[in-house]
Design an enzyme around this catalytic site. Structure first.
Site, PDB file in Angstrom:
ATOM      1  N   ASP A  15     -36.282  60.345  18.180  1.00 17.21           N
ATOM      2  CA  ASP A  15     -36.696  59.608  16.988  1.00 17.21           C
ATOM      3  C   ASP A  15     -38.016  58.935  17.355  1.00 17.21           C
ATOM      4  O   ASP A  15     -38.425  58.932  18.515  1.00 17.21           O
ATOM      5  CB  ASP A  15     -35.638  58.569  16.597  1.00 17.21           C
ATOM      6  CG  ASP A  15     -36.042  57.750  15.372  1.00 17.21           C
ATOM      7  OD1 ASP A  15     -36.629  58.338  14.441  1.00 17.21           O
ATOM      8  OD2 ASP A  15     -35.785  56.538  15.341  1.00 17.21           O
ATOM      9  N   SER A  16     -38.646  58.322  16.343  1.00 20.60           N
ATOM     10  CA  SER A  16     -39.878  57.593  16.629  1.00 20.60           C
ATOM     11  C   SER A  16     -39.595  56.297  17.378  1.00 20.60           C
ATOM     12  O   SER A  16     -40.435  55.822  18.127  1.00 20.60           O
ATOM     13  CB  SER A  16     -40.610  57.279  15.330  1.00 20.60           C
ATOM     14  OG  SER A  16     -39.780  56.502  14.486  1.00 20.60           O
ATOM     15  N   TYR A  45     -43.060  56.960  12.126  1.00 17.76           N
ATOM     16  CA  TYR A  45     -43.356  58.291  11.605  1.00 17.76           C
ATOM     17  C   TYR A  45     -43.460  58.314  10.078  1.00 17.76           C
ATOM     18  O   TYR A  45     -44.071  59.207   9.503  1.00 17.76           O
ATOM     19  CB  TYR A  45     -42.234  59.266  12.008  1.00 17.76           C
ATOM     20  CG  TYR A  45     -42.349  59.857  13.391  1.00 17.76           C
ATOM     21  CD1 TYR A  45     -43.311  59.423  14.301  1.00 17.76           C
ATOM     22  CD2 TYR A  45     -41.476  60.864  13.802  1.00 17.76           C
ATOM     23  CE1 TYR A  45     -43.392  59.974  15.582  1.00 17.76           C
ATOM     24  CE2 TYR A  45     -41.563  61.435  15.066  1.00 17.76           C
ATOM     25  CZ  TYR A  45     -42.517  60.987  15.947  1.00 17.76           C
ATOM     26  OH  TYR A  45     -42.605  61.554  17.189  1.00 17.76           O
ATOM     27  N   GLY A  46     -42.828  57.320   9.415  1.00 16.39           N
ATOM     28  CA  GLY A  46     -42.583  57.410   7.972  1.00 16.39           C
ATOM     29  C   GLY A  46     -43.825  57.404   7.103  1.00 16.39           C
ATOM     30  O   GLY A  46     -43.757  57.753   5.935  1.00 16.39           O
ATOM     31  N   CYS A  64     -34.475  61.831  13.089  1.00 12.51           N
ATOM     32  CA  CYS A  64     -35.464  61.122  12.287  1.00 12.51           C
ATOM     33  C   CYS A  64     -35.661  61.928  11.008  1.00 12.51           C
ATOM     34  O   CYS A  64     -35.922  63.134  11.065  1.00 12.51           O
ATOM     35  CB  CYS A  64     -36.779  61.033  13.055  1.00 12.51           C
ATOM     36  SG  CYS A  64     -38.176  60.492  12.039  1.00 12.51           S
ATOM     37  N   GLU A 105     -37.205  47.055  12.636  1.00 14.85           N
ATOM     38  CA  GLU A 105     -37.853  46.962  13.958  1.00 14.85           C
ATOM     39  C   GLU A 105     -38.140  45.507  14.329  1.00 14.85           C
ATOM     40  O   GLU A 105     -38.127  45.144  15.493  1.00 14.85           O
ATOM     41  CB  GLU A 105     -39.156  47.779  13.974  1.00 14.85           C
ATOM     42  CG  GLU A 105     -38.977  49.294  13.862  1.00 14.85           C
ATOM     43  CD  GLU A 105     -38.648  49.969  15.189  1.00 14.85           C
ATOM     44  OE1 GLU A 105     -38.875  49.357  16.239  1.00 14.85           O
ATOM     45  OE2 GLU A 105     -38.132  51.106  15.149  1.00 14.85           O
ATOM     46  N   CYS A 164     -32.891  57.640   6.251  1.00 18.61           N
ATOM     47  CA  CYS A 164     -33.696  57.271   7.418  1.00 18.61           C
ATOM     48  C   CYS A 164     -32.729  56.695   8.441  1.00 18.61           C
ATOM     49  O   CYS A 164     -31.859  55.895   8.079  1.00 18.61           O
ATOM     50  CB  CYS A 164     -34.744  56.221   7.027  1.00 18.61           C
ATOM     51  SG  CYS A 164     -35.595  55.454   8.433  1.00 18.61           S
ATOM     52  N   THR A 165     -32.870  57.082   9.697  1.00 16.54           N
ATOM     53  CA  THR A 165     -31.889  56.651  10.698  1.00 16.54           C
ATOM     54  C   THR A 165     -31.958  55.151  11.005  1.00 16.54           C
ATOM     55  O   THR A 165     -31.057  54.614  11.637  1.00 16.54           O
ATOM     56  CB  THR A 165     -32.031  57.463  12.003  1.00 16.54           C
ATOM     57  OG1 THR A 165     -33.407  57.512  12.374  1.00 16.54           O
ATOM     58  CG2 THR A 165     -31.502  58.864  11.821  1.00 16.54           C
ATOM     59  N   HIS A 166     -33.022  54.488  10.559  1.00 17.96           N
ATOM     60  CA  HIS A 166     -33.054  53.023  10.696  1.00 17.96           C
ATOM     61  C   HIS A 166     -32.116  52.330   9.704  1.00 17.96           C
ATOM     62  O   HIS A 166     -31.678  51.208   9.954  1.00 17.96           O
ATOM     63  CB  HIS A 166     -34.467  52.480  10.433  1.00 17.96           C
ATOM     64  CG  HIS A 166     -35.426  52.647  11.564  1.00 17.96           C
ATOM     65  ND1 HIS A 166     -35.973  53.854  11.904  1.00 17.96           N
ATOM     66  CD2 HIS A 166     -35.949  51.746  12.432  1.00 17.96           C
ATOM     67  CE1 HIS A 166     -36.801  53.692  12.923  1.00 17.96           C
ATOM     68  NE2 HIS A 166     -36.798  52.419  13.267  1.00 17.96           N
TER      69      HIS A 166
END
Lengths: 264, 264
Positions: free
Chosen positions: B7-8, B39-40, B70, B149, B181-183
């Site tokens: 992932d980023s 990355y988004g 991601c 983040e 989104c994995t976040h």
């Protein structure tokens, strides 16, 4: 004087805007490292390398002076005075500090900056060397760059986040606030509203102009050249440049293409 | 089965957490491309290249399967089924779509995603191919990754921003929401609170597990190996991993060092 400058994204455009006003006949080359944006939460070693690469790129364009128009990159590169080819390199930290030292009356300066810049301690150390009796209060503000990049200026969310970041600085009775990131002048009005009229904001874009004036060489008769290079073909960069900075005459963007991963 | 994923940044850790629960004896290699995070908001061509580079890196570690953990990277790489060495590659788009199609009763699915993913139109196109009578409502949510983040989960700011993003989806009467989104699973509780109990959230980390189960090979007796590689020595990655994901037993991070700028 052919002026080269770089930033991670749109923030450096605030410096570009000032340069174009003050040096309308100077050729300008702007590099936005949008493929690796943002810089503010990267590690010092990474930022040093990005800075060196960006300086080398601008050097290839035969510019006369290079401005590191990014505080996070400047904070880890204060010792770089010249490129490998001998081109003068100006960072955005020193000029802001000089102006803040001139501005403060109660000797309490606040600094709003990214994580990378705040943790580098570059502002307190620089100001302490110039004027040991000045207190410097630093505040990291990691969400301001995304807010600017996503055009959340002048929203309730920006106001709440700014109030949270500025409260400790206001409690410390600062009378001067350095906008320690080239993105922040885009939020200058909201920041001034939150601080009230008695706090002097230091805009790094304006501070850096004085350094340029001192280095100004004789103007040439060349047609002013204006190039923008991006490492990512970021569609919102152009929108931002035109909308936020009132720069309708932007040249065609030169996309360098994405970066290649290469192990050290 | 040695599982590789990238992932980023920290988002892919939500997939990692599920993998470790379901495959406790599997060796795992995680690559966080923190030097180029996020990355988004990058252009498709840039993301394609980053994805290929990250897959090639994991391939060198002789993993048995590679997960693109991601969504932004997955959205431009749906056609990648195998690495150059022939290792199977799984993206996080397909499994979520399959689960959402099973879940929806009123045939109205919402997708919350980054700019890159939303603009790729990958979700509407994928779901339309599987079930042409389902309406897909997409919403780009560019500030959610910075909020996660920067650890702004469970704040008033996150609530206001989420309400703004979710309002159009709620107005469209969706009954199923893909966290694209994995976040975003880190904000799952706040999203569920904002949506109410009648909307089913689809967590991509859980969806992707089924694809892995189908590919599971016989377990080896090797000591489970767990490696984390980062392209930036990002100090907050470790803090996040331990705090947000309750992963106290993280292995030492292997920093690859910063990336080198190389013109195409």
């Amino acid at each position: 004087m052919h002026i080269g400058l770089f930033d991670s994204g749109v923030g450096g455009l605030t410096v570009l805007r000032e340069i174009r006003q003050k040096f309308p006949s100077s050729p300008i080359s702007y590099l936005g490292d949008t493929a690796r944006l943002p810089y503010g939460n990267k590690a010092p070693q990474t930022l040093k390398q990005y800075t060196q690469e960006n300086i080398a790129f601008l050097d290839q364009l035969h510019v006369d002076v290079i401005i590191i128009a990014c505080h996070s990159a400047s904070s880890v590169s204060l010792n770089i005075k010249h490129s490998q080819k001998g081109t003068p390199v100006i960072n955005v930290i020193g000029p802001s500090c000089e102006e803040a030292i001139q501005s403060t009356k109660n000797k309490k300066i606040g600094v709003l900056a990214t994580k990378a810049t705040t943790r580098s301690q570059v502002y307190p150390e620089y100001i302490r060397q110039q004027a040991a009796d000045i207190q410097v209060h630093s505040q990291e503000a990691p969400l301001l760059v995304p807010l600017v990049e996503e055009d959340y200026s002048n929203t309730q969310v920006a106001k709440i986040i700014l109030e949270g970041y500025l409260r400790p600085l206001l409690d410390a009775s600062i009378d001067t606030l350095i906008l320690g990131c080239t993105h922040y002048p885009i939020l200058a009005q909201e920041i001034q509203d939150c601080c009230g009229p008695n706090i002097q904001l230091i805009d790094p874009a304006r501070s850096v102009i004085q350094s340029l004036v001192e280095r100004q060489t004789a103007a040439t008769n060349d047609q002013p050249k204006f190039d923008i290079y991006l490492t990512d073909q970021s569609p919102h960069f152009l929108e931002h440049a035109q909308k936020l900075l009132n720069l309708p005459d932007l040249p065609p963007i030169k996309a360098l293409g994405p970066l290649t991963l290469k192990r050290q």
